[in-house]
Motif scaffolding. Structure first.
Motif, PDB file in Angstrom:
ATOM      1  N   ALA A  76      13.030  14.695  39.798  1.00 44.73           N
ATOM      2  CA  ALA A  76      14.040  15.843  40.233  1.00 44.73           C
ATOM      3  C   ALA A  76      15.415  15.325  39.617  1.00 44.73           C
ATOM      4  O   ALA A  76      15.867  16.278  38.881  1.00 44.73           O
ATOM      5  N   LEU A  77      16.016  14.093  39.591  1.00 40.47           N
ATOM      6  CA  LEU A  77      16.963  13.860  38.778  1.00 40.47           C
ATOM      7  C   LEU A  77      17.121  14.208  37.223  1.00 40.47           C
ATOM      8  O   LEU A  77      17.871  14.532  36.587  1.00 40.47           O
ATOM      9  N   PHE A  78      15.755  13.849  36.597  1.00 39.47           N
ATOM     10  CA  PHE A  78      15.435  14.147  35.334  1.00 39.47           C
ATOM     11  C   PHE A  78      15.573  15.656  34.974  1.00 39.47           C
ATOM     12  O   PHE A  78      15.894  16.128  33.949  1.00 39.47           O
ATOM     13  N   GLY A  79      15.154  16.284  35.837  1.00 34.85           N
ATOM     14  CA  GLY A  79      15.003  17.775  35.831  1.00 34.85           C
ATOM     15  C   GLY A  79      16.247  18.413  35.631  1.00 34.85           C
ATOM     16  O   GLY A  79      16.399  19.568  35.077  1.00 34.85           O
ATOM     17  N   PHE A  86      14.850  25.137  29.860  1.00 36.61           N
ATOM     18  CA  PHE A  86      14.493  26.185  30.728  1.00 36.61           C
ATOM     19  C   PHE A  86      15.593  27.471  30.382  1.00 36.61           C
ATOM     20  O   PHE A  86      14.832  28.695  30.882  1.00 36.61           O
ATOM     21  N   GLN A  87      16.480  27.275  29.946  1.00 37.43           N
ATOM     22  CA  GLN A  87      17.529  28.573  29.782  1.00 37.43           C
ATOM     23  C   GLN A  87      17.030  29.164  28.601  1.00 37.43           C
ATOM     24  O   GLN A  87      16.519  28.768  27.591  1.00 37.43           O
ATOM     25  N   ALA A  98      25.866  22.977  21.314  1.00 36.21           N
ATOM     26  CA  ALA A  98      26.230  21.567  21.562  1.00 36.21           C
ATOM     27  C   ALA A  98      25.264  20.732  22.267  1.00 36.21           C
ATOM     28  O   ALA A  98      25.383  19.635  22.381  1.00 36.21           O
ATOM     29  N   GLY A  99      24.028  21.342  22.640  1.00 31.07           N
ATOM     30  CA  GLY A  99      22.876  20.556  22.793  1.00 31.07           C
ATOM     31  C   GLY A  99      22.798  20.337  24.730  1.00 31.07           C
ATOM     32  O   GLY A  99      23.735  21.118  25.441  1.00 31.07           O
ATOM     33  N   ILE A 100      22.326  19.377  25.007  1.00 30.32           N
ATOM     34  CA  ILE A 100      22.290  19.114  26.451  1.00 30.32           C
ATOM     35  C   ILE A 100      23.338  18.734  27.091  1.00 30.32           C
ATOM     36  O   ILE A 100      23.782  18.990  27.989  1.00 30.32           O
ATOM     37  N   PHE A 101      24.338  17.954  26.471  1.00 38.42           N
ATOM     38  CA  PHE A 101      25.599  17.306  26.835  1.00 38.42           C
ATOM     39  C   PHE A 101      26.402  18.191  26.964  1.00 38.42           C
ATOM     40  O   PHE A 101      27.134  18.628  28.038  1.00 38.42           O
ATOM     41  N   LEU A 130      14.189  25.791  39.357  1.00 39.27           N
ATOM     42  CA  LEU A 130      12.752  25.509  38.704  1.00 39.27           C
ATOM     43  C   LEU A 130      12.510  24.227  37.944  1.00 39.27           C
ATOM     44  O   LEU A 130      11.546  23.625  38.142  1.00 39.27           O
ATOM     45  N   SER A 131      13.367  23.990  37.013  1.00 38.51           N
ATOM     46  CA  SER A 131      13.168  22.514  36.232  1.00 38.51           C
ATOM     47  C   SER A 131      13.117  21.295  37.386  1.00 38.51           C
ATOM     48  O   SER A 131      12.265  20.483  37.080  1.00 38.51           O
ATOM     49  N   ILE A 132      13.965  21.530  38.164  1.00 37.80           N
ATOM     50  CA  ILE A 132      13.929  20.378  39.140  1.00 37.80           C
ATOM     51  C   ILE A 132      12.614  20.319  39.762  1.00 37.80           C
ATOM     52  O   ILE A 132      12.342  19.124  40.004  1.00 37.80           O
ATOM     53  N   LEU A 133      12.405  21.354  40.316  1.00 37.13           N
ATOM     54  CA  LEU A 133      10.672  21.345  40.934  1.00 37.13           C
ATOM     55  C   LEU A 133       9.710  21.034  40.107  1.00 37.13           C
ATOM     56  O   LEU A 133       8.889  20.064  40.467  1.00 37.13           O
ATOM     57  N   VAL A 134       9.614  21.386  38.880  1.00 41.72           N
ATOM     58  CA  VAL A 134       8.727  21.233  38.073  1.00 41.72           C
ATOM     59  C   VAL A 134       8.919  19.427  37.480  1.00 41.72           C
ATOM     60  O   VAL A 134       7.585  19.065  37.761  1.00 41.72           O
ATOM     61  N   PHE A 135       9.864  19.028  37.407  1.00 37.99           N
ATOM     62  CA  PHE A 135       9.876  17.536  37.011  1.00 37.99           C
ATOM     63  C   PHE A 135       9.889  16.833  38.235  1.00 37.99           C
ATOM     64  O   PHE A 135       9.147  15.574  38.224  1.00 37.99           O
TER      65      PHE A 135
END
Length: 155
Positions: A76-79, A86-87, A98-101, A130-135
């Protein structure tokens, strides 16, 4: 507090906060001072990531909870940072890509501008959830198989 007391406090081998440095130093045979300083430097330069790393290390090394819960929370933290993928391309390329950061640091501004120009910024929040749930589910599945493998090896 004088320098001697500070040095003895920082270099003590047992736990100070959650026991992450002590557990890591036992596993890697590195002094607790080096680990504490490394975690401190990471936290000072990358505040949310240093805290996330500390929490993940706590869950992975120190926590006595089951592997399923531990790996679900880590997932969940990694999500949260992985929600970038997912965006839409519009959100990923916001601010010159600028990427993830860049995405994580500018998320409130991205949501405001998205709401102003496209509408309904709740879709961005939905992608994050959604990302938090998937991860979290992936982490739970990994924890389940690790726990199942450990219990079958002990039998």
């Amino acid at each position: 507090m004088d320098a001697q007391k500070i040095q003895t406090y920082i270099s003590k081998p047992d736990r100070i906060l959650l026991g992450v440095s002590a557990a890591l130093s036992q596993r890697l045979s590195i002094s607790t001072v080096a680990i504490r300083l490394a975690l401190l430097i990471i936290t000072l330069f990358f505040i949310p990531f240093g805290l996330l790393i500390y929490l993940i290390l706590y869950l992975a090394l120190v926590s006595k909870k089951g592997k399923i819960l531990t790996y679900s929370l880590i997932g969940a933290l990694f999500g949260i940072p992985m929600s970038y993928y997912f965006q839409s391309e519009l959100v990923q390329n916001w601010g010159g890509g600028a990427g993830i950061f860049g995405y994580l640091t500018a998320l409130p501004e991205i949501m405001e501008e998205y709401h102003d120009f496209v509408g309904n910024a709740w879709s961005l929040a939905g992608n994050i959830v959604l990302s938090i749930l998937v991860f979290a589910l992936l982490g739970g599945a990994i924890g389940y198989f690790l726990e199942k493998n450990r219990s079958s090896n002990q039998s």
